[in-house]
Motif scaffolding. Sequence first.
Motif, short mmCIF file in Angstrom:
data_model
loop_
_atom_site.label_atom_id
_atom_site.label_comp_id
_atom_site.label_asym_id
_atom_site.label_seq_id
_atom_site.Cartn_x
_atom_site.Cartn_y
_atom_site.Cartn_z
N LEU A 101 22.74 -18.32 63.85
CA LEU A 101 23.31 -17.22 64.64
C LEU A 101 22.60 -15.91 64.35
O LEU A 101 22.31 -15.12 65.25
N ASP A 102 22.31 -15.68 63.08
CA ASP A 102 21.61 -14.46 62.69
C ASP A 102 20.20 -14.44 63.27
O ASP A 102 19.73 -13.41 63.77
N LEU A 103 19.51 -15.58 63.23
CA LEU A 103 18.17 -15.68 63.82
C LEU A 103 18.22 -15.41 65.33
O LEU A 103 17.39 -14.66 65.85
N ASP A 104 19.20 -15.99 66.01
CA ASP A 104 19.33 -15.76 67.45
C ASP A 104 19.58 -14.29 67.76
O ASP A 104 19.00 -13.72 68.69
N ARG A 105 20.43 -13.65 66.94
CA ARG A 105 20.71 -12.22 67.12
C ARG A 105 19.45 -11.38 66.92
O ARG A 105 19.13 -10.50 67.72
N LEU A 106 18.72 -11.66 65.85
CA LEU A 106 17.50 -10.91 65.55
C LEU A 106 16.41 -11.17 66.58
O LEU A 106 15.66 -10.27 66.95
N ARG A 107 16.32 -12.40 67.07
CA ARG A 107 15.33 -12.73 68.10
C ARG A 107 15.63 -11.95 69.37
O ARG A 107 14.74 -11.37 70.00
N SER A 108 16.88 -11.90 69.75
CA SER A 108 17.28 -11.15 70.94
C SER A 108 17.00 -9.65 70.76
O SER A 108 16.50 -8.99 71.67
N ALA A 109 17.30 -9.14 69.58
CA ALA A 109 17.02 -7.73 69.29
C ALA A 109 15.52 -7.44 69.33
O ALA A 109 15.09 -6.42 69.87
N ALA A 110 14.72 -8.35 68.78
CA ALA A 110 13.26 -8.17 68.80
C ALA A 110 12.72 -8.24 70.23
O ALA A 110 11.86 -7.45 70.61
N ASP A 111 13.24 -9.18 71.02
CA ASP A 111 12.82 -9.28 72.42
C ASP A 111 13.18 -8.01 73.19
O ASP A 111 12.37 -7.47 73.94
N SER A 112 14.40 -7.54 72.98
CA SER A 112 14.84 -6.32 73.66
C SER A 112 13.97 -5.14 73.26
O SER A 112 13.54 -4.35 74.10
N LEU A 113 13.71 -5.01 71.97
CA LEU A 113 12.87 -3.91 71.48
C LEU A 113 11.48 -3.97 72.09
O LEU A 113 10.95 -2.96 72.56
N MET A 114 10.88 -5.14 72.11
CA MET A 114 9.54 -5.29 72.67
C MET A 114 9.52 -4.91 74.14
O MET A 114 8.64 -4.17 74.60
N LEU A 115 10.50 -5.39 74.90
CA LEU A 115 10.55 -5.06 76.33
C LEU A 115 10.80 -3.57 76.55
O LEU A 115 10.18 -2.96 77.42
N ARG A 116 11.68 -2.98 75.75
CA ARG A 116 11.96 -1.55 75.89
C ARG A 116 10.72 -0.70 75.55
O ARG A 116 10.41 0.26 76.25
N LYS A 117 10.02 -1.07 74.49
CA LYS A 117 8.81 -0.34 74.11
C LYS A 117 7.75 -0.44 75.21
O LYS A 117 7.13 0.55 75.58
N ALA A 118 7.54 -1.65 75.72
CA ALA A 118 6.53 -1.85 76.76
C ALA A 118 6.91 -1.11 78.04
O ALA A 118 6.05 -0.49 78.68
N HIS A 119 8.18 -1.15 78.40
CA HIS A 119 8.62 -0.48 79.62
C HIS A 119 8.50 1.04 79.45
O HIS A 119 8.06 1.74 80.37
N ALA A 120 8.88 1.54 78.29
CA ALA A 120 8.76 2.98 78.04
C ALA A 120 7.30 3.42 78.12
O ALA A 120 6.98 4.43 78.76
N ALA A 121 6.40 2.66 77.51
CA ALA A 121 4.98 3.00 77.57
C ALA A 121 4.45 2.94 79.00
O ALA A 121 3.68 3.81 79.43
N SER A 122 4.88 1.94 79.76
CA SER A 122 4.45 1.83 81.15
C SER A 122 4.95 3.00 81.99
O SER A 122 4.20 3.54 82.81
N LEU A 123 6.18 3.38 81.78
CA LEU A 123 6.72 4.53 82.52
C LEU A 123 5.97 5.81 82.16
O LEU A 123 5.64 6.62 83.04
N LEU A 124 5.72 6.00 80.88
CA LEU A 124 4.97 7.20 80.46
C LEU A 124 3.59 7.21 81.09
O LEU A 124 3.13 8.25 81.59
N ARG A 125 2.91 6.08 81.06
CA ARG A 125 1.57 5.98 81.64
C ARG A 125 1.63 6.30 83.13
O ARG A 125 0.82 7.04 83.66
N TRP A 126 2.61 5.72 83.84
CA TRP A 126 2.74 5.95 85.27
C TRP A 126 3.01 7.42 85.58
O TRP A 126 2.51 7.96 86.56
N ARG A 127 3.78 8.07 84.71
CA ARG A 127 4.09 9.49 84.92
C ARG A 127 2.95 10.40 84.51
O ARG A 127 3.01 11.61 84.70
N GLY A 128 1.90 9.84 83.93
CA GLY A 128 0.76 10.65 83.49
C GLY A 128 1.00 11.33 82.15
O GLY A 128 0.26 12.24 81.79
N ALA A 129 1.99 10.89 81.43
CA ALA A 129 2.31 11.47 80.12
C ALA A 129 1.57 10.71 79.03
O ALA A 129 1.19 9.55 79.21
#
Length: 134
Positions: A101-129
């Motif tokens: 259960l702990d591994l599943d929770r941490l895996r989900s958190a890591a996946d969420s973090l990776m997607l959030r970081k990538a999406h944030a970087a993509s948005l910044l790039r698109w905005r020219g920031a």
Amino acid sequence: MTFADITLRLPQHLYRRSINTARATRQPVDAIIVHALEIGSPPAWDDVPPEFQADLAAMDRLDNGALSVIARSRMSTAEEKRYDELLNLNQEGGLTAAERLDLDRLRSAADSLMLRKAHAASLLRWRGAPVPMP
């Protein structure tokens, strides 16, 4: 794929560039313009797992400062260490139900973090920031 017809006023230089590209690649002008819109649009979030979509969609409304914070974020050292330990135990086949259960929770958190970081970087790039380095 369905289509919608629109009338679009383009600056002359973009129209000429689209025409020249269409001729050079032997494609219709509308295909060139659609491709330019696809690659020039903000990053899509609708092709990620459903459990992450609402969070990514909400990020479109964040300012660049908040996006930069997300792009630089990391798991805590303790979480990283625990995640690595559980991954190693899982490879060896020795996880308890609680550890699973702990591994599943941490895996989900890591996946969420990776997607959030990538999406944030993509948005910044698109905005020219500037996009912060990891």
